[in-house]
Design a protein around this motif. Structure first.
Motif, mmCIF file in Angstrom:
data_model
loop_
_atom_site.group_PDB
_atom_site.id
_atom_site.type_symbol
_atom_site.label_atom_id
_atom_site.label_comp_id
_atom_site.label_asym_id
_atom_site.label_seq_id
_atom_site.Cartn_x
_atom_site.Cartn_y
_atom_site.Cartn_z
ATOM 1 N N PHE A 37 0.854 -1.306 0.158
ATOM 2 C CA PHE A 37 0.062 -0.122 -0.019
ATOM 3 C C PHE A 37 0.953 1.230 0.099
ATOM 4 C CE2 PHE A 37 -4.270 -1.541 1.002
ATOM 5 C CZ PHE A 37 -4.049 -2.892 1.223
ATOM 6 N N ARG A 38 0.281 2.424 -0.341
ATOM 7 C CA ARG A 38 1.068 3.495 -0.240
ATOM 8 C C ARG A 38 0.086 4.597 0.182
ATOM 9 N NH1 ARG A 38 2.216 5.131 -6.417
ATOM 10 N NH2 ARG A 38 0.089 5.692 -7.109
ATOM 11 N N GLN A 39 0.730 5.649 0.921
ATOM 12 C CA GLN A 39 -0.005 6.854 1.451
ATOM 13 C C GLN A 39 0.909 7.946 1.419
ATOM 14 O OE1 GLN A 39 -1.439 6.438 5.457
ATOM 15 N NE2 GLN A 39 -2.968 7.901 5.145
ATOM 16 N N ALA A 40 0.097 9.031 0.266
ATOM 17 C CA ALA A 40 0.853 10.276 0.156
ATOM 18 C C ALA A 40 0.111 11.258 1.121
ATOM 19 C CB ALA A 40 0.266 10.768 -1.025
ATOM 20 N N PRO A 41 0.966 12.268 1.415
ATOM 21 C CA PRO A 41 0.460 13.419 2.416
ATOM 22 C C PRO A 41 -1.061 13.603 2.079
ATOM 23 C CG PRO A 41 2.660 13.637 1.708
ATOM 24 C CD PRO A 41 2.138 12.907 0.905
ATOM 25 N N GLU A 42 -1.486 13.943 2.758
ATOM 26 C CA GLU A 42 -3.188 14.408 2.884
ATOM 27 C C GLU A 42 -4.144 13.458 2.122
ATOM 28 O OE1 GLU A 42 -3.949 18.091 3.943
ATOM 29 O OE2 GLU A 42 -2.033 17.699 4.761
ATOM 30 N N LYS A 43 -3.595 12.203 1.840
ATOM 31 C CA LYS A 43 -4.510 11.124 0.963
ATOM 32 C C LYS A 43 -4.588 9.970 2.057
ATOM 33 C CE LYS A 43 -3.425 12.852 -3.662
ATOM 34 N NZ LYS A 43 -2.939 12.357 -4.827
ATOM 35 N N GLY A 44 -5.748 9.298 1.521
ATOM 36 C CA GLY A 44 -5.901 7.920 2.076
ATOM 37 C C GLY A 44 -4.800 6.845 1.552
ATOM 38 N N ARG A 45 -4.850 5.550 2.350
ATOM 39 C CA ARG A 45 -3.976 4.751 2.129
ATOM 40 C C ARG A 45 -4.400 3.804 0.791
ATOM 41 N NH1 ARG A 45 -0.892 1.630 6.805
ATOM 42 N NH2 ARG A 45 -0.635 3.815 7.323
ATOM 43 N N GLU A 46 -3.737 3.724 -0.292
ATOM 44 C CA GLU A 46 -3.816 2.989 -1.577
ATOM 45 C C GLU A 46 -3.291 1.919 -1.633
ATOM 46 O OE1 GLU A 46 -3.396 4.267 -6.279
ATOM 47 O OE2 GLU A 46 -2.172 4.947 -4.970
ATOM 48 N N CYS A 47 -3.927 0.880 -1.985
ATOM 49 C CA CYS A 47 -3.654 -0.522 -2.339
ATOM 50 C C CYS A 47 -2.901 -0.282 -3.814
ATOM 51 C CB CYS A 47 -4.459 -1.612 -2.354
ATOM 52 S SG CYS A 47 -3.890 -3.209 -2.973
ATOM 53 N N VAL A 48 -1.432 -0.557 -3.867
ATOM 54 C CA VAL A 48 -0.654 -0.712 -5.082
ATOM 55 C C VAL A 48 -0.661 -2.050 -5.755
ATOM 56 C CG1 VAL A 48 1.612 -0.193 -6.032
ATOM 57 C CG2 VAL A 48 0.761 1.220 -4.083
ATOM 58 N N ALA A 49 -0.405 -2.907 -5.206
ATOM 59 C CA ALA A 49 -0.330 -4.410 -5.631
ATOM 60 C C ALA A 49 -0.245 -5.259 -4.596
ATOM 61 C CB ALA A 49 1.076 -4.268 -5.961
ATOM 62 N N VAL A 50 -1.044 -6.517 -5.075
ATOM 63 C CA VAL A 50 -1.289 -7.785 -3.997
ATOM 64 C C VAL A 50 -0.763 -9.046 -4.580
ATOM 65 C CG1 VAL A 50 -2.810 -8.910 -2.841
ATOM 66 C CG2 VAL A 50 -3.216 -6.661 -3.306
ATOM 67 N N ILE A 51 -0.131 -9.909 -3.869
ATOM 68 C CA ILE A 51 0.069 -11.282 -4.335
ATOM 69 C C ILE A 51 -0.271 -12.226 -3.700
ATOM 70 C CG2 ILE A 51 2.214 -11.082 -3.296
ATOM 71 C CD1 ILE A 51 3.470 -12.750 -5.791
ATOM 72 N N SER A 52 -0.872 -13.442 -4.164
ATOM 73 C CA SER A 52 -1.548 -14.536 -3.395
ATOM 74 C C SER A 52 -0.279 -15.339 -2.502
ATOM 75 C CB SER A 52 -2.420 -15.216 -4.205
ATOM 76 O OG SER A 52 -1.603 -15.989 -5.224
ATOM 77 N N TRP A 53 -0.753 -16.040 -1.711
ATOM 78 C CA TRP A 53 0.150 -16.905 -0.868
ATOM 79 C C TRP A 53 1.182 -17.622 -1.679
ATOM 80 C CZ3 TRP A 53 0.233 -22.051 -0.836
ATOM 81 C CH2 TRP A 53 -0.541 -22.629 -1.432
ATOM 82 N N SER A 54 0.514 -18.246 -3.056
ATOM 83 C CA SER A 54 1.219 -19.040 -3.732
ATOM 84 C C SER A 54 2.041 -18.364 -4.727
ATOM 85 C CB SER A 54 0.378 -20.300 -4.327
ATOM 86 O OG SER A 54 -0.514 -19.463 -5.142
ATOM 87 N N GLY A 55 1.746 -16.996 -4.989
ATOM 88 C CA GLY A 55 2.388 -16.349 -6.110
ATOM 89 C C GLY A 55 1.544 -16.341 -7.418
ATOM 90 N N GLY A 56 0.383 -17.112 -7.148
ATOM 91 C CA GLY A 56 -0.338 -17.605 -8.524
ATOM 92 C C GLY A 56 -1.145 -16.296 -8.994
ATOM 93 N N SER A 57 -1.488 -15.441 -8.180
ATOM 94 C CA SER A 57 -2.635 -14.414 -8.474
ATOM 95 C C SER A 57 -1.843 -13.135 -8.025
ATOM 96 C CB SER A 57 -3.834 -14.704 -7.839
ATOM 97 O OG SER A 57 -4.493 -15.663 -8.175
ATOM 98 N N THR A 58 -2.115 -12.095 -8.932
ATOM 99 C CA THR A 58 -1.485 -11.030 -8.501
ATOM 100 C C THR A 58 -2.613 -9.802 -9.000
ATOM 101 O OG1 THR A 58 -0.360 -10.697 -10.591
ATOM 102 C CG2 THR A 58 0.875 -11.632 -8.618
ATOM 103 N N TYR A 59 -2.319 -8.624 -8.258
ATOM 104 C CA TYR A 59 -3.272 -7.462 -8.614
ATOM 105 C C TYR A 59 -2.199 -6.181 -8.679
ATOM 106 C CZ TYR A 59 -5.806 -3.279 -7.485
ATOM 107 O OH TYR A 59 -6.295 -1.917 -7.631
#
Length: 125
Positions: A37-59
């Protein structure tokens, strides 16, 4: 209990690259979906990338698609975020997070059980 420690942040010029690392201790990461996740000043926390436990799925968020890549090394208990073609709008504190909810790849903060302390990424124009 999982402890997460991010590293690799810093100051870089626009167009440059950085590789963030998230090292885990206390428990194997194989049981968790992992996210950045990332959070810039004055902004909410944004999801940048996700990876599943096996590595088989990403976002990847649309804002970083084609530029950022998430990966994991379960043997090394580490998750990475390779960031290329960085832009000033990528400037933020970047957080690593672990979720015990592994049935699907999720982007909302409340499903993540453990968080790192964050690492600052600053991209100059």
């Amino acid at each position: 209990q999982v402890q997460l420690v991010e590293s690799g942040g810093g100051l870089v010029q626009a167009g440059g690259s950085l590789r963030l690392s998230c090292a885990a201790s206390g428990h194997t990461l194989k049981s968790y979906n992992m996210a950045w996740f990332r959070q810039a000043p004055e902004k909410g926390r944004e999801c940048v990338a996700v990876i599943s436990w096996s590595g088989g799925s990403t976002y990847s968020a649309d804002s970083v698609k084609g530029r950022f890549t998430i990966s994991r090394d379960n043997a090394g208990n580490t998750v990475y975020l390779q960031m290329n073609s960085l832009k000033p709008e990528d400037t933020a504190v970047y957080y690593c997070a672990a979720s015990t909810f592994v049935h699907s790849v999720e982007t909302v903060t409340y499903v993540y059980d453990y968080w790192g302390q964050g690492t600052q990424v600053t991209v100059s124009s």
